[in-house]
Design a protein around this motif. Structure first.
Motif, PDB file in Angstrom:
ATOM      1  N   CYS B  82       0.846  -1.186   0.000  1.00  0.00           N
ATOM      2  CA  CYS B  82       0.000   0.000   0.000  1.00  0.00           C
ATOM      3  C   CYS B  82       0.882   1.237   0.000  1.00  0.00           C
ATOM      4  CB  CYS B  82      -0.935   0.012   1.199  1.00  0.00           C
ATOM      5  SG  CYS B  82      -1.891   1.533   1.296  1.00  0.00           S
ATOM      6  N   CYS B  85      -0.026   3.979   2.785  1.00  0.00           N
ATOM      7  CA  CYS B  85       0.375   3.740   4.172  1.00  0.00           C
ATOM      8  C   CYS B  85       1.801   3.208   4.270  1.00  0.00           C
ATOM      9  CB  CYS B  85      -0.576   2.749   4.835  1.00  0.00           C
ATOM     10  SG  CYS B  85      -2.294   3.170   4.629  1.00  0.00           S
ATOM     11  N   HIS B  98      -7.564  -4.091   4.530  1.00  0.00           N
ATOM     12  CA  HIS B  98      -6.757  -2.903   4.806  1.00  0.00           C
ATOM     13  C   HIS B  98      -7.300  -1.669   4.101  1.00  0.00           C
ATOM     14  CE1 HIS B  98      -3.398  -0.190   5.323  1.00  0.00           C
ATOM     15  NE2 HIS B  98      -3.431   0.012   4.008  1.00  0.00           N
ATOM     16  N   HIS B 104      -6.590   3.411   6.739  1.00  0.00           N
ATOM     17  CA  HIS B 104      -6.251   3.709   5.351  1.00  0.00           C
ATOM     18  C   HIS B 104      -7.155   4.821   4.814  1.00  0.00           C
ATOM     19  CE1 HIS B 104      -4.957   2.702   1.221  1.00  0.00           C
ATOM     20  NE2 HIS B 104      -6.206   2.966   0.898  1.00  0.00           N
TER      21      HIS B 104
HETATM   22 ZN   LIG Z   1      -3.142   1.799   3.152  1.00  0.00          ZN
END
Ligand SMILES: [Zn+2]
Lengths: 231, 199
Positions: B82, B85, B98, B104
């Motif tokens: 990701c 993040c 997630h 997120h």
């Molecule tokens: Zn994320």
């Protein structure tokens, strides 16, 4: 709001609307990929396309997987759109799966009177729907059959339907007009012509003609064609 | 006089010890505190939750390896990465959880609340749907046809490859089974010896 009901939702039948689906089915939906990937962040508006693209109706199949149809039902329970919106879903002519979804959802949250009012007109929709069976196979059910089972059965698509009053009760209270349709008229007139003088128990003959009417799609389709030709 | 001689002035023979620069550390501590306070009052997300428009295509890279060149340790591990993040998630289900999660979403400045559609929104959408259903399947342009043909070919290749792989695997399994079921006596006659594993 991945899995939560909107904060301003009203209780339906005295409970959180999402609870109208059994807990075990709910948790299977929350775990399903379709829920996580396709239902996330949907609104009543963006849900329309998803409903239109539904491949079938049905409850659980295979290894007790919930159908996408059930997932979207739960989404609606979560969002609790205004009834007006659902009625528009039901009245729409362009997407039969949106109509089926709207009708199923409305059957869960509506009160008896409205349910008859808004679902009965769909008994004249003879379009085919694909239905997923518990063993994973598909079969064909017609919209009017599906609606009929929503009005009569206790359990549809692996979901216990809330109790509604019998049509007769609402008729007796004069809340609902007796159901006369042009189809029934024809059937009835034939019956009347055959036994004109025996006028006893009219209501029973009507309800029995209704049963035969919806249970036998072939005849009804033939009738339907006949009516069109006659007009 | 330079600071190096400070120690000897006060500490006598302990001047080899490190002396703590209190001022320096106080400054650092203060900064840290301010930082955490800033994080605490960081504005709450202001936008509503949005549905994803495009398909995620989680299986897009299935069976393929990809060279990833980004800084940061997390992005170098296998799995789903990701960017927002800067974290790594080991499989698709966890990745979905997630990106659907609060942490997120708040990095995207979104609350977990979804917009409430009005009846007008819905009616407009239904009108659009009606239009779409009424208009006949639009014909593809030449370029689009080529593109489609390419994609179809790719898919065919892909499935052929998968079939071949599966066939190979089954063959190998069969062979293993055969060799296992070989009668030891017969094997001895034929001159094979069963190897004992060395541990
Ligand atoms: Zn994320």
């Amino acid at each position: 709001m991945a899995n939560r009901t909107v904060s301003d939702a009203k209780n339906i039948h005295g409970t959180n609307p999402q609870y109208l689906l059994e807990k075990i089915i709910r948790s299977r939906i929350y775990e399903s990929l379709y829920w996580k990937e396709d239902c996330f962040g949907l609104t009543a508006e963006s849900l329309i396309d998803k409903a239109d693209q539904l491949p079938c109706i049905g409850g659980q199949y295979g290894n007790q997987k919930p159908t996408e149809f059930l997932c979207l039902t739960l989404k609606l329970l979560q969002l609790q759109p205004e009834k007006e919106i659902i009625i528009d879903f039901i009245r729409n002519e362009d997407s039969k799966y949106l109509r089926a979804l709207g009708a199923f959802y409305f059957r869960l949250i509506g009160d008896s009177l409205e349910i008859y009012k808004y679902l009965e007109p769909l008994l004249y929709d003879f379009r085919k729907l694909r239905r997923r069976l518990p063993d994973g196979a598909y079969d064909i059910i017609h919209m009017d059959e599906f609606i009929d089972s929503l009005l009569r059965d206790e359990r549809v698509c692996d979901t216990i339907l809330p109790r509604i009053l019998k049509r007769q009760v609402l008729e007796d209270n004069e809340e609902l007009e007796p159901r006369v349709s042009f189809l029934e008229d024809e059937l009835e007139q034939e019956a009347l012509a055959a036994a004109k003088k025996e006028k006893k128990d009219r209501s029973r003959s009507r309800s029995s003609s209704r049963v035969s009417c919806y249970r036998n799609i072939k005849t009804i389709n033939i009738y339907f064609y006949k009516c069109i030709i006659n007009n | 006089m330079s600071t190096a001689y400070k120690g000897s002035e006060v500490g006598g023979d302990t001047n080899f010890r490190r002396t703590w620069d209190r001022e320096e550390y106080e400054k650092k501590a203060l900064e840290r505190e301010r930082e955490s306070e800033r994080a605490k009052v960081k504005e709450k997300p202001t936008e509503l939750l949005k549905a994803r428009k495009e398909k995620l295509e989680l299986d897009k890279y299935l069976g393929k390896s990809q060279v990833v060149q980004t800084a940061g340790a997390a992005s170098k591990q296998p799995g789903f990465y990701c960017k927002i993040c800067d974290c790594n998630i080991k499989d698709s289900v966890n990745y979905l959880d997630h990106i659907n999660g609060k942490r997120h979403q708040s990095k995207l400045n979104r609350t977990m609340k979804v917009e409430r559609s009005s009846i007008e929104d819905v009616r407009a959408k239904l009108a659009k749907l009606k239009k779409k259903k009424e208009e006949p399947e639009k014909e593809l342009t030449f370029d689009e046809r080529i593109e489609k043909a390419k994609k179809d070919e790719e898919k065919r290749k892909e499935s052929r490859k998968a079939r071949k792989k599966e066939k190979k695997r089954r063959k190998r399994e069969q062979e293993e089974q055969d060799s296992e079921s070989l009668d030891p006596e017969l094997a001895a006659i034929m001159g094979f010896k069963k190897f004992k594993s060395s541990n």
